[in-house]
Design a protein around this motif. Sequence first.
Motif, PDB file in Angstrom:
ATOM      1  N   ASN A  34       0.861  -1.175   0.000  1.00  0.00           N
ATOM      2  CA  ASN A  34       0.000   0.000   0.000  1.00  0.00           C
ATOM      3  C   ASN A  34       0.901   1.228   0.000  1.00  0.00           C
ATOM      4  O   ASN A  34       1.798   1.328   0.842  1.00  0.00           O
ATOM      5  CB  ASN A  34      -0.905   0.023   1.229  1.00  0.00           C
ATOM      6  CG  ASN A  34      -1.856  -1.145   1.251  1.00  0.00           C
ATOM      7  OD1 ASN A  34      -1.496  -2.232   1.694  1.00  0.00           O
ATOM      8  ND2 ASN A  34      -3.054  -0.949   0.770  1.00  0.00           N
ATOM      9  N   VAL A  35       0.657   2.138  -0.931  1.00  0.00           N
ATOM     10  CA  VAL A  35       1.469   3.343  -1.063  1.00  0.00           C
ATOM     11  C   VAL A  35       0.575   4.551  -0.804  1.00  0.00           C
ATOM     12  O   VAL A  35      -0.456   4.720  -1.457  1.00  0.00           O
ATOM     13  CB  VAL A  35       2.107   3.437  -2.468  1.00  0.00           C
ATOM     14  CG1 VAL A  35       3.023   4.640  -2.550  1.00  0.00           C
ATOM     15  CG2 VAL A  35       2.865   2.149  -2.810  1.00  0.00           C
ATOM     16  N   PHE A  36       0.989   5.393   0.140  1.00  0.00           N
ATOM     17  CA  PHE A  36       0.225   6.563   0.538  1.00  0.00           C
ATOM     18  C   PHE A  36       1.000   7.832   0.215  1.00  0.00           C
ATOM     19  O   PHE A  36       2.229   7.839   0.281  1.00  0.00           O
ATOM     20  CB  PHE A  36      -0.071   6.522   2.039  1.00  0.00           C
ATOM     21  CG  PHE A  36      -0.872   5.328   2.463  1.00  0.00           C
ATOM     22  CD1 PHE A  36      -2.250   5.383   2.500  1.00  0.00           C
ATOM     23  CD2 PHE A  36      -0.239   4.143   2.809  1.00  0.00           C
ATOM     24  CE1 PHE A  36      -2.993   4.281   2.881  1.00  0.00           C
ATOM     25  CE2 PHE A  36      -0.973   3.030   3.193  1.00  0.00           C
ATOM     26  CZ  PHE A  36      -2.351   3.099   3.222  1.00  0.00           C
ATOM     27  N   GLY A  37       0.278   8.888  -0.093  1.00  0.00           N
ATOM     28  CA  GLY A  37       0.871  10.181  -0.429  1.00  0.00           C
ATOM     29  C   GLY A  37       0.126  10.777  -1.605  1.00  0.00           C
ATOM     30  O   GLY A  37      -1.066  10.538  -1.786  1.00  0.00           O
ATOM     31  N   SER A  80      -4.931   6.197  -1.976  1.00  0.00           N
ATOM     32  CA  SER A  80      -3.682   5.434  -1.997  1.00  0.00           C
ATOM     33  C   SER A  80      -3.615   4.568  -3.253  1.00  0.00           C
ATOM     34  O   SER A  80      -4.551   4.530  -4.056  1.00  0.00           O
ATOM     35  CB  SER A  80      -3.570   4.559  -0.747  1.00  0.00           C
ATOM     36  OG  SER A  80      -4.507   3.500  -0.790  1.00  0.00           O
ATOM     37  N   GLN A 102       9.589   4.437  -3.851  1.00  0.00           N
ATOM     38  CA  GLN A 102       9.508   5.334  -2.695  1.00  0.00           C
ATOM     39  C   GLN A 102       9.994   6.736  -3.047  1.00  0.00           C
ATOM     40  O   GLN A 102       9.540   7.720  -2.481  1.00  0.00           O
ATOM     41  CB  GLN A 102      10.315   4.779  -1.528  1.00  0.00           C
ATOM     42  CG  GLN A 102      10.083   5.516  -0.237  1.00  0.00           C
ATOM     43  CD  GLN A 102      10.461   4.691   0.969  1.00  0.00           C
ATOM     44  OE1 GLN A 102      11.118   3.669   0.862  1.00  0.00           O
ATOM     45  NE2 GLN A 102      10.026   5.126   2.128  1.00  0.00           N
ATOM     46  N   ASP A 152       4.527   9.187   0.932  1.00  0.00           N
ATOM     47  CA  ASP A 152       4.656   9.471   2.356  1.00  0.00           C
ATOM     48  C   ASP A 152       4.865   8.206   3.183  1.00  0.00           C
ATOM     49  O   ASP A 152       5.552   8.225   4.193  1.00  0.00           O
ATOM     50  CB  ASP A 152       3.415  10.197   2.879  1.00  0.00           C
ATOM     51  CG  ASP A 152       3.249  11.577   2.259  1.00  0.00           C
ATOM     52  OD1 ASP A 152       4.260  12.188   1.874  1.00  0.00           O
ATOM     53  OD2 ASP A 152       2.093  12.033   2.156  1.00  0.00           O
ATOM     54  N   LYS A 153       4.237   7.113   2.756  1.00  0.00           N
ATOM     55  CA  LYS A 153       4.308   5.883   3.548  1.00  0.00           C
ATOM     56  C   LYS A 153       4.070   4.682   2.644  1.00  0.00           C
ATOM     57  O   LYS A 153       3.247   4.740   1.728  1.00  0.00           O
ATOM     58  CB  LYS A 153       3.255   5.921   4.658  1.00  0.00           C
ATOM     59  CG  LYS A 153       3.224   4.691   5.544  1.00  0.00           C
ATOM     60  CD  LYS A 153       2.340   4.855   6.769  1.00  0.00           C
ATOM     61  CE  LYS A 153       0.875   4.936   6.436  1.00  0.00           C
ATOM     62  NZ  LYS A 153      -0.007   4.831   7.626  1.00  0.00           N
ATOM     63  N   ILE A 154       4.792   3.600   2.922  1.00  0.00           N
ATOM     64  CA  ILE A 154       4.594   2.327   2.224  1.00  0.00           C
ATOM     65  C   ILE A 154       4.404   1.248   3.287  1.00  0.00           C
ATOM     66  O   ILE A 154       5.196   1.153   4.225  1.00  0.00           O
ATOM     67  CB  ILE A 154       5.788   1.977   1.317  1.00  0.00           C
ATOM     68  CG1 ILE A 154       5.887   2.973   0.164  1.00  0.00           C
ATOM     69  CG2 ILE A 154       5.663   0.548   0.796  1.00  0.00           C
ATOM     70  CD1 ILE A 154       7.066   2.737  -0.766  1.00  0.00           C
ATOM     71  N   ILE A 155       3.350   0.466   3.132  1.00  0.00           N
ATOM     72  CA  ILE A 155       3.106  -0.678   4.013  1.00  0.00           C
ATOM     73  C   ILE A 155       3.215  -1.940   3.162  1.00  0.00           C
ATOM     74  O   ILE A 155       2.516  -2.071   2.148  1.00  0.00           O
ATOM     75  CB  ILE A 155       1.719  -0.591   4.683  1.00  0.00           C
ATOM     76  CG1 ILE A 155       1.624   0.668   5.540  1.00  0.00           C
ATOM     77  CG2 ILE A 155       1.448  -1.846   5.514  1.00  0.00           C
ATOM     78  CD1 ILE A 155       0.242   0.933   6.097  1.00  0.00           C
TER      79      ILE A 155
END
Length: 88
Positions: A7-10, A41, A61, A70-73
């Motif tokens: 999951n990629v957020f930003g 996302s 990233q 901003d964030k990767i899960i």
Amino acid sequence: MKSYQVNVFGIVQGVGFRWFAQQTARTYHIVGWVKNESNGSVLMHIQGKETDIIDFIATIQQGTGFSRVDKIIKEVIIPFDANSFAIR
């Protein structure tokens, strides 16, 4: 061979991020898919050699000129059948 849900957020929608992920996946011999989620996302299922996955995630990233990650899960998932990397 390792398989992950990522999951990629930003700022990752409407900026060519899925295309960037697809091109990067080809570079690192990653198979799977990428799609936009309703929360803004991006969701990916990826599969490949662990070293290639590490390089793939490090590259995405950084984002593109218009995106910002901003964030990767990353979560381990069961292996799946794929021979390419698709945009959904």
